[in-house]
Scaffold this motif. Structure first.
Motif, PDB file in Angstrom:
ATOM      1  N   GLU A  13       0.837  -1.207   0.000  1.00 38.68           N
ATOM      2  CA  GLU A  13       0.000   0.000   0.000  1.00 38.68           C
ATOM      3  C   GLU A  13       0.875   1.261   0.000  1.00 38.68           C
ATOM      4  OE1 GLU A  13      -3.301   2.218  -0.289  1.00 38.68           O
ATOM      5  OE2 GLU A  13      -3.280   0.029  -0.338  1.00 38.68           O
ATOM      6  N   ARG A  14       1.917   1.289   0.806  1.00 42.72           N
ATOM      7  CA  ARG A  14       2.840   2.427   0.861  1.00 42.72           C
ATOM      8  C   ARG A  14       3.518   2.639  -0.495  1.00 42.72           C
ATOM      9  NH1 ARG A  14       6.919   0.881   4.350  1.00 42.72           N
ATOM     10  NH2 ARG A  14       5.276   0.331   5.786  1.00 42.72           N
ATOM     11  N   LEU A  15       3.944   1.551  -1.125  1.00 42.43           N
ATOM     12  CA  LEU A  15       4.585   1.626  -2.436  1.00 42.43           C
ATOM     13  C   LEU A  15       3.604   2.140  -3.491  1.00 42.43           C
ATOM     14  CD1 LEU A  15       7.126   1.061  -4.113  1.00 42.43           C
ATOM     15  CD2 LEU A  15       6.266  -1.257  -4.466  1.00 42.43           C
ATOM     16  N   THR A  16       2.352   1.718  -3.399  1.00 45.65           N
ATOM     17  CA  THR A  16       1.327   2.176  -4.334  1.00 45.65           C
ATOM     18  C   THR A  16       1.095   3.680  -4.203  1.00 45.65           C
ATOM     19  OG1 THR A  16       0.240   0.023  -4.181  1.00 45.65           O
ATOM     20  CG2 THR A  16      -1.062   1.826  -5.076  1.00 45.65           C
ATOM     21  N   ARG A  17       1.040   4.175  -2.957  1.00 42.11           N
ATOM     22  CA  ARG A  17       0.849   5.616  -2.737  1.00 42.11           C
ATOM     23  C   ARG A  17       2.012   6.426  -3.297  1.00 42.11           C
ATOM     24  NH1 ARG A  17      -1.133   4.165   2.589  1.00 42.11           N
ATOM     25  NH2 ARG A  17       0.958   4.604   3.341  1.00 42.11           N
ATOM     26  N   ARG A  18       3.224   5.939  -3.070  1.00 37.54           N
ATOM     27  CA  ARG A  18       4.407   6.633  -3.598  1.00 37.54           C
ATOM     28  C   ARG A  18       4.395   6.664  -5.118  1.00 37.54           C
ATOM     29  NH1 ARG A  18      10.124   6.407  -0.810  1.00 37.54           N
ATOM     30  NH2 ARG A  18       9.522   7.654   0.972  1.00 37.54           N
ATOM     31  N   LEU A  19       4.026   5.561  -5.721  1.00 41.83           N
ATOM     32  CA  LEU A  19       3.987   5.481  -7.184  1.00 41.83           C
ATOM     33  C   LEU A  19       2.938   6.446  -7.747  1.00 41.83           C
ATOM     34  CD1 LEU A  19       5.162   4.081  -9.645  1.00 41.83           C
ATOM     35  CD2 LEU A  19       3.422   2.312  -9.381  1.00 41.83           C
ATOM     36  N   ARG A  20       1.796   6.564  -7.091  1.00 40.31           N
ATOM     37  CA  ARG A  20       0.769   7.517  -7.531  1.00 40.31           C
ATOM     38  C   ARG A  20       1.271   8.950  -7.397  1.00 40.31           C
ATOM     39  NH1 ARG A  20      -4.193   4.472  -4.756  1.00 40.31           N
ATOM     40  NH2 ARG A  20      -4.638   3.016  -6.442  1.00 40.31           N
ATOM     41  N   SER A  21       1.961   9.242  -6.311  1.00 37.15           N
ATOM     42  CA  SER A  21       2.502  10.585  -6.098  1.00 37.15           C
ATOM     43  C   SER A  21       3.508  10.952  -7.190  1.00 37.15           C
ATOM     44  CB  SER A  21       3.163  10.664  -4.723  1.00 37.15           C
ATOM     45  OG  SER A  21       3.824  11.889  -4.558  1.00 37.15           O
ATOM     46  N   VAL A  22       4.410  10.017  -7.502  1.00 40.85           N
ATOM     47  CA  VAL A  22       5.402  10.261  -8.556  1.00 40.85           C
ATOM     48  C   VAL A  22       4.700  10.446  -9.897  1.00 40.85           C
ATOM     49  CG1 VAL A  22       7.295   9.197  -9.845  1.00 40.85           C
ATOM     50  CG2 VAL A  22       7.288   9.109  -7.363  1.00 40.85           C
ATOM     51  N   SER A  23       3.673   9.659 -10.153  1.00 42.01           N
ATOM     52  CA  SER A  23       2.928   9.761 -11.411  1.00 42.01           C
ATOM     53  C   SER A  23       2.258  11.131 -11.543  1.00 42.01           C
ATOM     54  CB  SER A  23       1.882   8.649 -11.475  1.00 42.01           C
ATOM     55  OG  SER A  23       1.080   8.795 -12.617  1.00 42.01           O
ATOM     56  N   GLN A  24       1.650  11.629 -10.461  1.00 39.95           N
ATOM     57  CA  GLN A  24       1.009  12.948 -10.496  1.00 39.95           C
ATOM     58  C   GLN A  24       2.029  14.062 -10.720  1.00 39.95           C
ATOM     59  OE1 GLN A  24      -1.133  13.080  -6.807  1.00 39.95           O
ATOM     60  NE2 GLN A  24      -2.910  11.968  -7.627  1.00 39.95           N
ATOM     61  N   ARG A  25       3.176  13.957 -10.081  1.00 41.00           N
ATOM     62  CA  ARG A  25       4.219  14.965 -10.281  1.00 41.00           C
ATOM     63  C   ARG A  25       4.714  14.962 -11.718  1.00 41.00           C
ATOM     64  NH1 ARG A  25       7.972  14.211  -4.898  1.00 41.00           N
ATOM     65  NH2 ARG A  25       6.413  14.909  -3.403  1.00 41.00           N
ATOM     66  N   LEU A  26       4.882  13.793 -12.279  1.00 41.71           N
ATOM     67  CA  LEU A  26       5.334  13.677 -13.667  1.00 41.71           C
ATOM     68  C   LEU A  26       4.311  14.272 -14.630  1.00 41.71           C
ATOM     69  CD1 LEU A  26       7.507  12.699 -15.588  1.00 41.71           C
ATOM     70  CD2 LEU A  26       6.395  10.468 -15.612  1.00 41.71           C
TER      71      LEU A  26
END
Length: 108
Positions: A13-26
């Motif tokens: 779950e933590r990894l999924t949240r981080r990946l979503r955050s990076v995706s939004q920034r990109l």
């Protein structure tokens, strides 16, 4: 799970949240690059300049119409630079040329 080196549900779950955050920034960076590209392209500048020219033309025509409608309006005063240029074009009386000063010989 940790002993077998398998991630837990919380880790995933933590990894999924981080990946979503990076995706939004990109996506935000991509949008910014797209806006910059559009603003710096020749078409964007030409379109903006033509829109400004159209607005200036409309304002000039409105000013011309307003000047025609005002019956008691005085004409605009001449700028100082125009008055100076007009004064410079007037003929000045010719003056007598002064003779050149004689050079004194240098002593050695």
């Amino acid at each position: 799970m940790g002993a077998f080196n398998i991630p837990s549900a919380a880790d995933i779950e933590r990894l999924t949240r981080r990946l979503r955050s990076v995706s939004q920034r990109l996506e935000g960076i991509e949008d910014g690059v797209y806006r910059l590209d559009r603003a710096l392209s020749g078409r964007g500048v030409d379109a903006r300049l033509s829109a400004i020219e159209d607005q200036l033309g409309a304002l000039a025509s409105k000013l011309g119409q307003a000047a025609k409608r005002a019956p008691g309006a005085k004409p605009a005063s001449k700028p100082k630079a125009a008055a100076k240029a007009k004064a410079a074009t007037k003929a000045k009386p010719a003056t007598k040329a002064k003779p050149a000063a004689k050079a004194k010989p240098k002593k050695a």
